[in-house]
Design a protein around this motif. Structure first.
Motif, PDB file in Angstrom:
ATOM      1  N   SER A 332       0.834  -1.201   0.000  1.00  0.00           N
ATOM      2  CA  SER A 332       0.000   0.000   0.000  1.00  0.00           C
ATOM      3  C   SER A 332       0.867   1.250   0.000  1.00  0.00           C
ATOM      4  N   GLY A 333       0.686   2.100  -1.026  1.00  0.00           N
ATOM      5  CA  GLY A 333       1.423   3.356  -1.078  1.00  0.00           C
ATOM      6  C   GLY A 333       1.069   4.261   0.077  1.00  0.00           C
ATOM      7  N   ALA A 334      -0.140   4.159   0.604  1.00  0.00           N
ATOM      8  CA  ALA A 334      -0.558   4.978   1.732  1.00  0.00           C
ATOM      9  C   ALA A 334       0.084   4.519   3.033  1.00  0.00           C
ATOM     10  N   GLU A 335       0.654   3.324   3.020  1.00  0.00           N
ATOM     11  CA  GLU A 335       1.260   2.777   4.227  1.00  0.00           C
ATOM     12  C   GLU A 335       2.782   2.847   4.198  1.00  0.00           C
ATOM     13  N   VAL A 336       3.400   2.539   3.041  1.00  0.00           N
ATOM     14  CA  VAL A 336       4.868   2.513   2.978  1.00  0.00           C
ATOM     15  C   VAL A 336       5.435   3.316   1.810  1.00  0.00           C
ATOM     16  N   GLY A 337       4.602   4.047   1.076  1.00  0.00           N
ATOM     17  CA  GLY A 337       5.100   4.784  -0.079  1.00  0.00           C
ATOM     18  C   GLY A 337       5.181   3.905  -1.314  1.00  0.00           C
ATOM     19  N   CYS A 338       5.726   4.467  -2.387  1.00  0.00           N
ATOM     20  CA  CYS A 338       5.737   3.766  -3.670  1.00  0.00           C
ATOM     21  C   CYS A 338       6.721   2.599  -3.703  1.00  0.00           C
ATOM     22  N   GLN A 339       7.614   2.517  -2.730  1.00  0.00           N
ATOM     23  CA  GLN A 339       8.484   1.333  -2.653  1.00  0.00           C
ATOM     24  C   GLN A 339       7.638   0.072  -2.523  1.00  0.00           C
ATOM     25  N   VAL A 342       5.588   0.195  -6.818  1.00  0.00           N
ATOM     26  CA  VAL A 342       6.523  -0.008  -7.935  1.00  0.00           C
ATOM     27  C   VAL A 342       7.693  -0.888  -7.514  1.00  0.00           C
ATOM     28  N   GLY A 343       8.191  -0.705  -6.287  1.00  0.00           N
ATOM     29  CA  GLY A 343       9.310  -1.533  -5.823  1.00  0.00           C
ATOM     30  C   GLY A 343       8.945  -3.006  -5.772  1.00  0.00           C
ATOM     31  N   VAL A 344       7.775  -3.303  -5.235  1.00  0.00           N
ATOM     32  CA  VAL A 344       7.334  -4.698  -5.144  1.00  0.00           C
ATOM     33  C   VAL A 344       7.039  -5.261  -6.529  1.00  0.00           C
ATOM     34  N   ALA A 345       6.381  -4.471  -7.387  1.00  0.00           N
ATOM     35  CA  ALA A 345       6.094  -4.945  -8.747  1.00  0.00           C
ATOM     36  C   ALA A 345       7.375  -5.246  -9.501  1.00  0.00           C
ATOM     37  N   CYS A 346       8.397  -4.415  -9.319  1.00  0.00           N
ATOM     38  CA  CYS A 346       9.692  -4.656  -9.960  1.00  0.00           C
ATOM     39  C   CYS A 346      10.286  -5.977  -9.478  1.00  0.00           C
ATOM     40  N   ALA A 347      10.222  -6.207  -8.180  1.00  0.00           N
ATOM     41  CA  ALA A 347      10.759  -7.458  -7.625  1.00  0.00           C
ATOM     42  C   ALA A 347       9.978  -8.670  -8.136  1.00  0.00           C
ATOM     43  N   MET A 348       8.662  -8.543  -8.202  1.00  0.00           N
ATOM     44  CA  MET A 348       7.829  -9.631  -8.709  1.00  0.00           C
ATOM     45  C   MET A 348       8.162  -9.942 -10.166  1.00  0.00           C
ATOM     46  N   ALA A 349       8.312  -8.890 -10.970  1.00  0.00           N
ATOM     47  CA  ALA A 349       8.612  -9.085 -12.391  1.00  0.00           C
ATOM     48  C   ALA A 349       9.995  -9.689 -12.586  1.00  0.00           C
ATOM     49  N   ALA A 350      10.961  -9.220 -11.815  1.00  0.00           N
ATOM     50  CA  ALA A 350      12.329  -9.745 -11.933  1.00  0.00           C
ATOM     51  C   ALA A 350      12.365 -11.226 -11.582  1.00  0.00           C
ATOM     52  N   THR A 379       9.007   7.451  -2.463  1.00  0.00           N
ATOM     53  CA  THR A 379       7.792   8.040  -1.929  1.00  0.00           C
ATOM     54  C   THR A 379       6.626   7.892  -2.897  1.00  0.00           C
ATOM     55  N   CYS A 380       5.411   8.056  -2.377  1.00  0.00           N
ATOM     56  CA  CYS A 380       4.204   8.091  -3.196  1.00  0.00           C
ATOM     57  C   CYS A 380       3.669   9.519  -3.131  1.00  0.00           C
TER      58      CYS A 380
END
Length: 459
Positions: A332-339, A342-350, A379-380
């Motif tokens: 959740s961007g509202a909880e931890v920011g864009c990491q 986008v950060g999680v999606a990048c890790a999932m895709a990799a 940040t988000c």
């Protein structure tokens, strides 16, 4: 692990999984839990925290109305949704799921947050006898919701036991060593404890087809995005330029131009998302372009010998990483920011790309770790509360980072210094330390630039 691949990948509409998909699900669930609405005299919805601060730009008001009308994210027709919402706004009345039309009130409480999560919402239904049915829900990222006081795992209570239960990557790697299986094979076994192989494969194929259709539609749809920033859709024009390049142009291309298509795939998806189109949360809408872009890169540029099997392995493996991030930190961007998006999606895709290309479990973990590590602290801060700037370009960059992370891990033996579990915990701690103004409130960072440029004259 109490999640399924289809919890991480949900078909819905844009522009936000936490601010659009989740509130729509919550509004509909509220009416179902309220029971009969035959004697209802009115309904209210109140949004708090991040949902109130960026709700209009993220379509939360529209989502709540659609949910109360009985719509679901996966079945809503994006082309007719606006007309339904406009009618409710014009009349101030809504025909609830079940058929009764009542007055409707929607409140935004920008200076107040509810205790369990920044994305809080409260619904109230009044009845002719004076009684009120009231309930509070939280949209906790990726389209997931929970009622106030409800444990996150409650929704999965009573599910079939799975053969490879895991709560950390260390546990999943140990299961792989003991069984001799790769991560996608273990995830497949877990899913087949809940459904048949045919159902699983059909579901995975549908997820990919919706993702690919979203890319294709975005690549041919020009115009301007809604919301007031007057942001021009770029993917279609840039795609047309790439397709119309002359032989001379192609001869002068630089080596990195090969990745230009990947960037456009991701941007096309997020332009569709920003326009309220049909997308797949992956694991959120704000980060929905990264996994489809890398999947299409795999299918079209990696010369797979069995692309169907590879695409399925990709999605299963990616879901494992998303599950770990959601369970042990947040998406959740509202909880931890864009990491966390986008950060999680990048890790999932990799991780998914490494699995599809035949990488080992250690290489899969390494790729995921690289993907998150190089988004820590992001940040988000969407300008105007819209999922447009910097979100659309950020997906293009995240897709390229995912491919780079996969390449680095595949060229090694999987040995690395920082574990994925450690990086996920670091992401959680970083999100906890991050100021609220940088967590999907549009009160800080890039989000303030537009306000300054509009309200203050240039010197």
């Amino acid at each position: 692990m109490d999640m399924s691949v289809f919890d991480l990948f949900k078909i819905g509409i844009g522009p936000s999984s936490s601010h659009t998909v989740g509130p729509m699900v919550a509004a509909r669930r509220f009416l179902l839990e309220a029971g009969s609405v035959d004697n209802a005299t009115g309904v209210e919805a109140h949004l708090f925290g991040s949902l109130a601060l960026t709700g209009v730009g993220h379509g939360t008001d529209k989502a709540v109305i659609l949910g109360l009308l009985g719509e679901t994210p996966q079945d809503t027709d994006p082309d007719s949704a606006d007309d339904k919402v406009d009618e409710v706004r014009l009349d101030g009345r809504i025909r609830l799921l079940g058929g009764r039309e009542v007055p409707f009130v929607l409140g935004f409480h920008k200076s107040e947050s509810l205790p369990e999560h920044p994305n809080g919402m409260r619904f109230a239904l009044t009845r002719a006898d004076g009684s009120i049915f009231e309930k509070t829900y939280y949209s906790i990222g990726g389209g997931f919701i929970r009622a106030a006081g409800e444990a996150q795992a409650e929704a999965a209570a009573g599910g079939a036991p799975i053969p490879f239960p895991f709560d950390t990557m260390d546990q999943l790697l140990a299961l792989g060593r003991d069984s001799g299986l790769r991560i996608p094979d273990m995830l497949r076994a877990n899913e087949e404890a809940r459904m048949s192989r045919e159902q699983l494969d059909a579901g995975l194929d549908r997820i990919w087809h919706v993702m690919n259709d979203c890319i294709s539609h975005g690549l041919v749809t020009p115009g301007q995005l809604p919301g007031g920033l007057n942001v021009k859709r770029r993917a279609a024009d840039l795609w047309k330029q790439a397709q119309c390049a002359t032989a001379s142009d192609r001869a002068n291309q630089l080596p990195h131009d090969a990745l230009h298509h990947v960037t456009l795939y991701a941007m096309a998806v997020n332009e569709e998302n920003a326009a309220g189109g049909r997308v797949v949360t992956a694991p959120t809408n704000g980060a929905a372009g990264i996994i489809p872009a890398v999947l299409r890169y795999y299918a079209e540029d990696c010369n797979p010998s069995n692309p169907v099997a590879g695409l399925r392995d990709f999605l299963l493996t990616a879901s494992a990483i998303g599950m770990l991030c959601k369970r042990n930190a947040s998406i959740s961007g509202a909880e931890v920011g864009c990491q966390g998006e986008v950060g999680v999606a990048c890790a999932m895709a990799a991780a998914g790309l490494v699995a599809a290309l035949g990488g080992t479990n250690a290489q899969i973990e390494n790729a995921a770790e690289i993907g998150i590590e190089h988004h820590l602290g992001m940040t988000c801060d969407p300008i105007g509360g819209l999922v447009q700037i910097p979100c659309i370009e950020r997906n293009g960059m995240g897709a390229i980072k995912a491919i780079t992370a996969a390449s680095l891990s595949l060229k090694g033996d999987g040995t690395h210094f920082v574990s994925l579990d450690n990086v996920i915990e670091t992401m959680r701690q970083t999100g906890a330390d991050m100021q609220v103004k940088y967590k999907e409130t549009s009160l800080g960072g890039l989000a303030t630039i537009h306000v300054i440029s509009v309200n203050q004259p240039a010197c």
